[in-house]
Design a protein around this motif. Structure first.
Motif, PDB file in Angstrom:
ATOM      1  N   GLY A  72      75.615 -74.344 104.624  1.00 25.04           N
ATOM      2  CA  GLY A  72      75.141 -74.021 103.274  1.00 25.04           C
ATOM      3  C   GLY A  72      75.910 -74.477 102.488  1.00 25.04           C
ATOM      4  N   GLU A  73      77.850 -73.795 102.273  1.00 23.49           N
ATOM      5  CA  GLU A  73      78.028 -74.435 101.134  1.00 23.49           C
ATOM      6  C   GLU A  73      79.078 -75.589 101.214  1.00 23.49           C
ATOM      7  OE1 GLU A  73      81.557 -71.647 102.958  1.00 23.49           O
ATOM      8  OE2 GLU A  73      81.089 -70.511 101.961  1.00 23.49           O
ATOM      9  N   ALA A  74      78.920 -76.473 102.457  1.00 28.17           N
ATOM     10  CA  ALA A  74      78.714 -77.785 102.693  1.00 28.17           C
ATOM     11  C   ALA A  74      77.883 -78.756 102.271  1.00 28.17           C
ATOM     12  CB  ALA A  74      78.921 -78.473 104.079  1.00 28.17           C
ATOM     13  N   ALA A  75      76.703 -78.121 101.910  1.00 32.39           N
ATOM     14  CA  ALA A  75      75.480 -78.153 101.002  1.00 32.39           C
ATOM     15  C   ALA A  75      75.232 -78.310  99.761  1.00 32.39           C
ATOM     16  CB  ALA A  75      73.935 -77.824 102.063  1.00 32.39           C
ATOM     17  N   ASP A  76      76.782 -77.497  99.329  1.00 34.92           N
ATOM     18  CA  ASP A  76      76.477 -77.589  97.446  1.00 34.92           C
ATOM     19  C   ASP A  76      77.212 -78.130  97.162  1.00 34.92           C
ATOM     20  OD1 ASP A  76      74.153 -75.598  97.613  1.00 34.92           O
ATOM     21  OD2 ASP A  76      75.583 -73.957  97.887  1.00 34.92           O
ATOM     22  N   ASP A  77      78.615 -78.588  98.297  1.00 32.19           N
ATOM     23  CA  ASP A  77      79.576 -79.485  97.746  1.00 32.19           C
ATOM     24  C   ASP A  77      78.714 -80.677  97.064  1.00 32.19           C
ATOM     25  OD1 ASP A  77      81.670 -81.153  97.360  1.00 32.19           O
ATOM     26  OD2 ASP A  77      82.572 -80.660  99.397  1.00 32.19           O
ATOM     27  N   GLU A  78      78.730 -80.553  96.204  1.00 30.05           N
ATOM     28  CA  GLU A  78      78.533 -82.008  95.410  1.00 30.05           C
ATOM     29  C   GLU A  78      79.054 -83.338  95.217  1.00 30.05           C
ATOM     30  OE1 GLU A  78      78.556 -80.719  91.085  1.00 30.05           O
ATOM     31  OE2 GLU A  78      77.005 -79.578  91.176  1.00 30.05           O
ATOM     32  N   GLU A  79      80.627 -83.370  95.704  1.00 28.76           N
ATOM     33  CA  GLU A  79      81.852 -84.329  95.791  1.00 28.76           C
ATOM     34  C   GLU A  79      81.232 -85.102  97.762  1.00 28.76           C
ATOM     35  OE1 GLU A  79      85.186 -83.677  96.532  1.00 28.76           O
ATOM     36  OE2 GLU A  79      85.927 -82.778  94.294  1.00 28.76           O
ATOM     37  N   ARG A  80      80.281 -84.815  98.540  1.00 28.77           N
ATOM     38  CA  ARG A  80      79.568 -85.421  99.754  1.00 28.77           C
ATOM     39  C   ARG A  80      78.385 -85.779  99.029  1.00 28.77           C
ATOM     40  NH1 ARG A  80      80.718 -83.486 104.245  1.00 28.77           N
ATOM     41  NH2 ARG A  80      83.195 -81.299 104.195  1.00 28.77           N
ATOM     42  N   SER A  81      78.059 -86.675  99.836  1.00 30.46           N
ATOM     43  CA  SER A  81      76.894 -87.925  99.504  1.00 30.46           C
ATOM     44  C   SER A  81      75.440 -86.658  99.727  1.00 30.46           C
ATOM     45  CB  SER A  81      76.292 -88.700 100.523  1.00 30.46           C
ATOM     46  OG  SER A  81      76.053 -87.921 101.905  1.00 30.46           O
ATOM     47  N   ASP A  82      74.617 -87.371  98.570  1.00 33.37           N
ATOM     48  CA  ASP A  82      73.067 -86.885  98.413  1.00 33.37           C
ATOM     49  C   ASP A  82      72.952 -86.813 100.289  1.00 33.37           C
ATOM     50  OD1 ASP A  82      73.950 -86.207  95.682  1.00 33.37           O
ATOM     51  OD2 ASP A  82      71.709 -88.124  95.747  1.00 33.37           O
ATOM     52  N   VAL A  83      72.972 -87.971 100.801  1.00 34.70           N
ATOM     53  CA  VAL A  83      72.264 -87.984 102.267  1.00 34.70           C
ATOM     54  C   VAL A  83      72.702 -86.602 103.133  1.00 34.70           C
ATOM     55  CG1 VAL A  83      72.223 -88.570 104.025  1.00 34.70           C
ATOM     56  CG2 VAL A  83      72.156 -90.461 102.521  1.00 34.70           C
ATOM     57  N   ASP A  84      73.808 -86.652 103.145  1.00 34.94           N
ATOM     58  CA  ASP A  84      74.618 -85.838 104.363  1.00 34.94           C
ATOM     59  C   ASP A  84      74.080 -84.073 103.771  1.00 34.94           C
ATOM     60  OD1 ASP A  84      76.203 -87.213 105.346  1.00 34.94           O
ATOM     61  OD2 ASP A  84      78.197 -87.304 104.511  1.00 34.94           O
ATOM     62  N   ARG A  85      74.300 -83.991 102.051  1.00 33.57           N
ATOM     63  CA  ARG A  85      74.234 -82.893 101.512  1.00 33.57           C
ATOM     64  C   ARG A  85      72.952 -82.519 102.333  1.00 33.57           C
ATOM     65  NH1 ARG A  85      74.815 -82.189  95.136  1.00 33.57           N
ATOM     66  NH2 ARG A  85      74.171 -80.464  95.566  1.00 33.57           N
ATOM     67  N   ALA A  86      71.625 -83.257 102.223  1.00 37.16           N
ATOM     68  CA  ALA A  86      70.268 -83.013 102.678  1.00 37.16           C
ATOM     69  C   ALA A  86      70.490 -82.144 104.278  1.00 37.16           C
ATOM     70  CB  ALA A  86      70.102 -83.937 102.787  1.00 37.16           C
ATOM     71  N   VAL A  87      71.734 -83.111 104.515  1.00 34.15           N
ATOM     72  CA  VAL A  87      71.983 -82.620 106.297  1.00 34.15           C
ATOM     73  C   VAL A  87      71.619 -81.362 106.254  1.00 34.15           C
ATOM     74  CG1 VAL A  87      72.776 -83.488 108.568  1.00 34.15           C
ATOM     75  CG2 VAL A  87      71.795 -85.115 107.142  1.00 34.15           C
ATOM     76  N   PHE A  88      72.841 -81.534 105.819  1.00 31.11           N
ATOM     77  CA  PHE A  88      73.670 -79.945 106.075  1.00 31.11           C
ATOM     78  C   PHE A  88      72.573 -78.240 105.141  1.00 31.11           C
ATOM     79  CE2 PHE A  88      77.592 -82.085 105.434  1.00 31.11           C
ATOM     80  CZ  PHE A  88      78.137 -81.942 106.786  1.00 31.11           C
ATOM     81  N   LYS A  89      71.444 -78.724 103.990  1.00 28.95           N
ATOM     82  CA  LYS A  89      71.103 -78.159 103.958  1.00 28.95           C
ATOM     83  C   LYS A  89      70.228 -77.937 104.810  1.00 28.95           C
ATOM     84  CE  LYS A  89      68.623 -75.593 100.611  1.00 28.95           C
ATOM     85  NZ  LYS A  89      67.403 -75.595 101.898  1.00 28.95           N
ATOM     86  N   LEU A  90      68.755 -79.146 105.819  1.00 32.28           N
ATOM     87  CA  LEU A  90      68.765 -78.779 106.360  1.00 32.28           C
ATOM     88  C   LEU A  90      69.190 -77.931 107.556  1.00 32.28           C
ATOM     89  CD1 LEU A  90      65.327 -79.646 107.060  1.00 32.28           C
ATOM     90  CD2 LEU A  90      66.475 -81.297 108.884  1.00 32.28           C
ATOM     91  N   ALA A  91      70.020 -77.958 108.448  1.00 32.11           N
ATOM     92  CA  ALA A  91      70.591 -76.729 109.660  1.00 32.11           C
ATOM     93  C   ALA A  91      70.447 -76.216 108.440  1.00 32.11           C
ATOM     94  CB  ALA A  91      72.219 -78.157 109.794  1.00 32.11           C
ATOM     95  N   ALA A  92      71.105 -75.641 107.744  1.00 34.81           N
ATOM     96  CA  ALA A  92      71.853 -73.904 107.254  1.00 34.81           C
ATOM     97  C   ALA A  92      70.473 -73.491 107.151  1.00 34.81           C
ATOM     98  CB  ALA A  92      72.356 -74.351 106.207  1.00 34.81           C
ATOM     99  N   ASP A  93      68.966 -74.265 106.595  1.00 37.30           N
ATOM    100  CA  ASP A  93      68.147 -72.976 106.540  1.00 37.30           C
ATOM    101  C   ASP A  93      67.623 -73.337 108.026  1.00 37.30           C
ATOM    102  OD1 ASP A  93      67.910 -73.149 104.423  1.00 37.30           O
ATOM    103  OD2 ASP A  93      66.950 -75.512 103.863  1.00 37.30           O
TER     104      ASP A  93
ATOM    105  N   GLY B  77      72.113 -84.459 116.024  1.00 39.81           N
ATOM    106  CA  GLY B  77      73.202 -85.428 116.482  1.00 39.81           C
ATOM    107  C   GLY B  77      73.423 -85.806 114.619  1.00 39.81           C
ATOM    108  N   GLU B  78      72.507 -85.502 113.557  1.00 38.42           N
ATOM    109  CA  GLU B  78      72.481 -85.804 112.075  1.00 38.42           C
ATOM    110  C   GLU B  78      73.820 -84.963 111.582  1.00 38.42           C
ATOM    111  OE1 GLU B  78      68.636 -86.954 113.521  1.00 38.42           O
ATOM    112  OE2 GLU B  78      70.343 -84.990 113.378  1.00 38.42           O
ATOM    113  N   VAL B  79      74.092 -83.342 112.168  1.00 38.86           N
ATOM    114  CA  VAL B  79      75.276 -83.064 111.147  1.00 38.86           C
ATOM    115  C   VAL B  79      76.461 -83.472 111.656  1.00 38.86           C
ATOM    116  CG1 VAL B  79      76.543 -80.598 111.897  1.00 38.86           C
ATOM    117  CG2 VAL B  79      73.831 -80.953 111.603  1.00 38.86           C
ATOM    118  N   LEU B  80      76.835 -83.773 113.778  1.00 41.99           N
ATOM    119  CA  LEU B  80      77.822 -84.351 114.056  1.00 41.99           C
ATOM    120  C   LEU B  80      78.454 -85.784 113.387  1.00 41.99           C
ATOM    121  CD1 LEU B  80      76.892 -83.482 117.546  1.00 41.99           C
ATOM    122  CD2 LEU B  80      78.621 -82.186 116.189  1.00 41.99           C
ATOM    123  N   ALA B  81      77.323 -86.501 112.632  1.00 47.67           N
ATOM    124  CA  ALA B  81      77.466 -87.946 112.020  1.00 47.67           C
ATOM    125  C   ALA B  81      77.981 -87.653 110.755  1.00 47.67           C
ATOM    126  CB  ALA B  81      75.859 -88.410 111.858  1.00 47.67           C
ATOM    127  N   ALA B  82      77.728 -86.616 109.899  1.00 49.29           N
ATOM    128  CA  ALA B  82      77.536 -86.576 108.734  1.00 49.29           C
ATOM    129  C   ALA B  82      79.381 -86.012 108.871  1.00 49.29           C
ATOM    130  CB  ALA B  82      77.187 -85.252 108.049  1.00 49.29           C
TER     131      ALA B  82
END
Length: 675
Positions: free
Chosen positions: A136-157, A176-181
């Motif tokens: 969830g913290e990674a999903a809130d990191d504005e320095e990351r790409s929107d794609v990766d933030r979306a991946v982390f948000k889905l995983a955290a949920d 796999g999406e999380v590991l790639a990010a």
């Protein structure tokens, strides 16, 4: 988001995580490591931490402008070793730098603990909650790409969704999406960085290319059948040889000294002390009434003729390398004008060059201790003069007989103004001196390759140049020189010439040939490892076209080797050589492998019978892990397809392979792994 290193007292040598034994680093960064554009540079380091949490290690490559060009995560080189490795690829010439970073791997630590504990039914909800918080913290990191933030948000949920089964929730955090990010940008804390280490990236020709040496005075020289008198060739007649050199695939034409030659103590045929009136003398006995290092031998032509020769070479895709021999004949203008630049003996005579039992009465070595500033300025003037005439490569004769500080100064001074100028050290000397010259700035060097002939000797040599010495030393694998005709070539017949050419052309990015090699010239002066009727002391006529027409030339084979070199980027790098094993002491096996920019791989396997007198058969065992072949290349039996780039044949190869190589027919396989 990268974490910050906590405040640590400055007097401590270790940061938050200890990082040691970094490579490629030359003497702690005192000298830059060497690289070429597009070269895959292996980087390794030892990094460790307390406890059992996961540690991440990265190499960061900075451009000459100081910007981050690449950040490469390093992989563990073995359990329990705390040794990490990877590679980066600088793209263009310049003074680059790199650091090693070690950091607390938050995701790796959670991932490891979650797998163990949840499988054991321990702290299940706590581990899932910690994972949800982390991602969830990674999903809130504005320095990351929107794609990766979306991946982390889905995983955290998914991890936090108590309506799902535990395995499903855990799977959401390990998708796999999380590991790639995570692979694209890890979740890091407590980042510890080393100092920046220098990496000097020089142009291609500083460490890649095929060299061809010939004497301009021999090309076009002719002998009067009635009087026996010779007429020297010149730059215009020598230019007629250039298309043949280019057709064989060479990149550099190297010319021995082209300056006036002294008369005093001039050497005759085969280094004799009795020179006749028509004997041309050694080009290395530089200087006469016609001038010194800044002049051209009158027989060769004018500066206008030289410029035309260089221009013609350029039209054919060839660069001209000029010999820089810092020595003088007794007739050199320097001897009269600057006697302090030489060594005067007790009897008042000037010391001539000696390499017992060899004596060179026609050559006076320079002495840099009497007037270092004046002599250094004069050499710099000479070098700049030839640069102004289009020379960007200098083959330096016997650099180990001059102070190393001088070379560091000269090369540095020249490269400040002309970063594309290359210096090759002709230094057959002690390892410590060869290493020092490489550190001092020589872009490349001759080596002891010519005397490494057995499989054991070659394996040791290839390991040295591709691993131990690679950060500071680029070898140019000349197969012969006017002074070097080894017993291997004297008595090995035509197979020996093929074998040595394959080893040199495939074993290193730079190799060289002295003219006559393609004609299998192999007769030595009795008791010496140099040619009879040596071209250093007389003219040499050769009919290249007739020899090739009659099948007496190795030129087609050399041409094929250079075609292979140009077609396969794996052969353009030095440090990617891997040795493999065979059951025969005379069968050498090595591979060259490179991952290209588009993700494809170029892999070659070279198998050579280094015994020129026999046919050998054996089993070749390949290290498949080192070959790094894609799984899709293997058939159901674990075999992959290879094409022999010499014979045109194809086979299925695997871990163990039968090989038969008859030196009299074809002593080598150069196998390309079919994509």
């Amino acid at each position: 988001m990268p974490g910050l290193e906590p405040a640590i007292p400055e007097e401590l040598r270790f940061g938050r995580f200890p990082i040691t034994d970094v490579s490629p680093v030359v003497e702690g960064g005192r000298f830059p490591a060497k690289a070429l554009p597009g070269e895959t540079i292996p980087v390794t380091a030892t990094a460790t931490r307390e406890g059992h949490d996961a540690l991440g290690v990265s190499a960061v490559l900075y451009s000459p402008e100081g910007k981050v060009e690449q950040r490469v995560r390093l992989e563990s080189l073995g359990p329990g070793l705390d040794r990490w490795g990877g590679a980066f690829t600088p793209s263009r010439p310049g003074l680059w730098s790199f650091t090693i970073e070690a950091w607390h791997d938050r995701y790796g630590t959670w991932h490891h603990n979650a797998d163990i504990k949840i499988a054991a039914g321990v702290d299940v909800e706590l581990m899932l909650a910690e994972g949800a918080k982390l991602l969830g913290e990674a999903a809130d990191d504005e320095e990351r790409s929107d794609v990766d933030r979306a991946v982390f948000k889905l995983a955290a949920d998914g991890l936090a969704d108590t309506s799902r089964a535990v395995p499903e929730r855990l799977a959401a955090g390990e998708s796999g999406e999380v590991l790639a990010a995570i692979a694209r940008e890890p979740i890091r804390e407590l980042v510890t960085s080393t100092e920046r280490y220098p990496l000097l990236v020089e142009r291609d020709r500083a460490g890649r290319g095929a060299w061809y040496e010939f004497f301009p005075r021999s090309e076009g020289a002719w002998r009067n059948s009635e009087t026996g008198e010779w007429t020297s060739g010149n730059f215009r007649t020598a230019a007629e040889r250039l298309p043949g050199v280019a057709a064989m695939g060479f990149d550099v034409v190297y010319l021995p000294p082209i300056h006036p030659i002294g008369v005093a103590f001039r050497k005759g045929p085969n280094n004799s002390l009795n020179a006749g009136p028509g004997d041309p003398g050694s080009p290395w006995a530089i200087g006469s009434a016609d001038g010194g290092h800044d002049a051209i031998h009158p027989d060769l032509g004018s500066f206008e003729d030289f410029d035309a020769f260089v221009a013609r070479a350029g039209e054919l895709g060839l660069e001209v390398a000029l010999d820089l021999a810092l020595q003088a004949s007794p007739d050199h203008p320097w001897v009269a004008q600057h006697p302090e630049w030489f060594t005067t003996r007790v009897d008042g005579s000037i010391a001539y060059a000696e390499n017992p039992p060899k004596k060179y009465q026609d050559i006076y070595p320079l002495n840099f201790d009497n007037d270092p500033e004046g002599l250094s300025r004069e050499v710099l003037r000479v070098v700049n003069l030839w640069i102004d005439h289009g020379i960007k490569i200098f083959r330096v004769d016997n650099p180990h007989t001059k102070p190393v500080w001088f070379w560091e100064w000269l090369i540095g001074k020249v490269n400040e103004e002309h970063g594309d100028v290359v210096f090759l050290a002709e230094a057959f000397t002690r390892p410590a001196m060869m290493k020092a010259l490489g550190r001092a700035g020589f872009q490349q060097s001759y080596s002891y390759f010519t005397w490494r002939n057995t499989r054991e000797e070659l394996e040791e040599f290839f390991t040295m140049i591709s691993k131990e010495w690679a950060p500071f030393y680029r070898p140019n694998l000349f197969v012969n020189t006017p002074d070097i005709l080894t017993e291997y070539l004297q008595y090995g017949g035509r197979p020996a010439f093929k074998i040595r050419a394959v080893l040199a052309a495939m074993g290193a990015p730079t190799w060289g040939v002295y003219a006559g090699y393609e004609l299998f010239e192999h007769v030595a002066r009795p008791g010496a490892e140099e040619y009879i009727d040596n071209e250093k002391y007389e003219y040499k006529q050769r009919d290249w076209a007739q020899a090739e027409a009659e099948g007496r030339s190795l030129a087609p084979y050399i041409t094929r080797l250079n075609e292979i070199r140009r077609a396969h980027p794996a052969l353009w790098d030095l440090q990617n050589l891997t040795l493999h094993w065979s059951t025969d002491e005379a069968i050498l096996v090595f591979s060259k492998h490179k991952v290209l920019e588009d993700g494809t791989k170029d892999t070659l396997i070279v198998v050579v019978n280094v015994d020129p007198h026999s046919a050998r058969e054996c089993s070749v065992h390949l290290d498949l892990a080192a070959l790094d072949l894609d799984a899709g290349l293997f058939d159901a039996e674990g075999k992959f397809r290879v094409d022999d780039l010499i014979s045109g044949q194809s086979w299925q190869w695997g871990v163990d392979n039968y090989v038969r190589l008859d030196s009299y027919f074809e002593p080598a396989h150069i196998l390309h792994v079919r994509r």
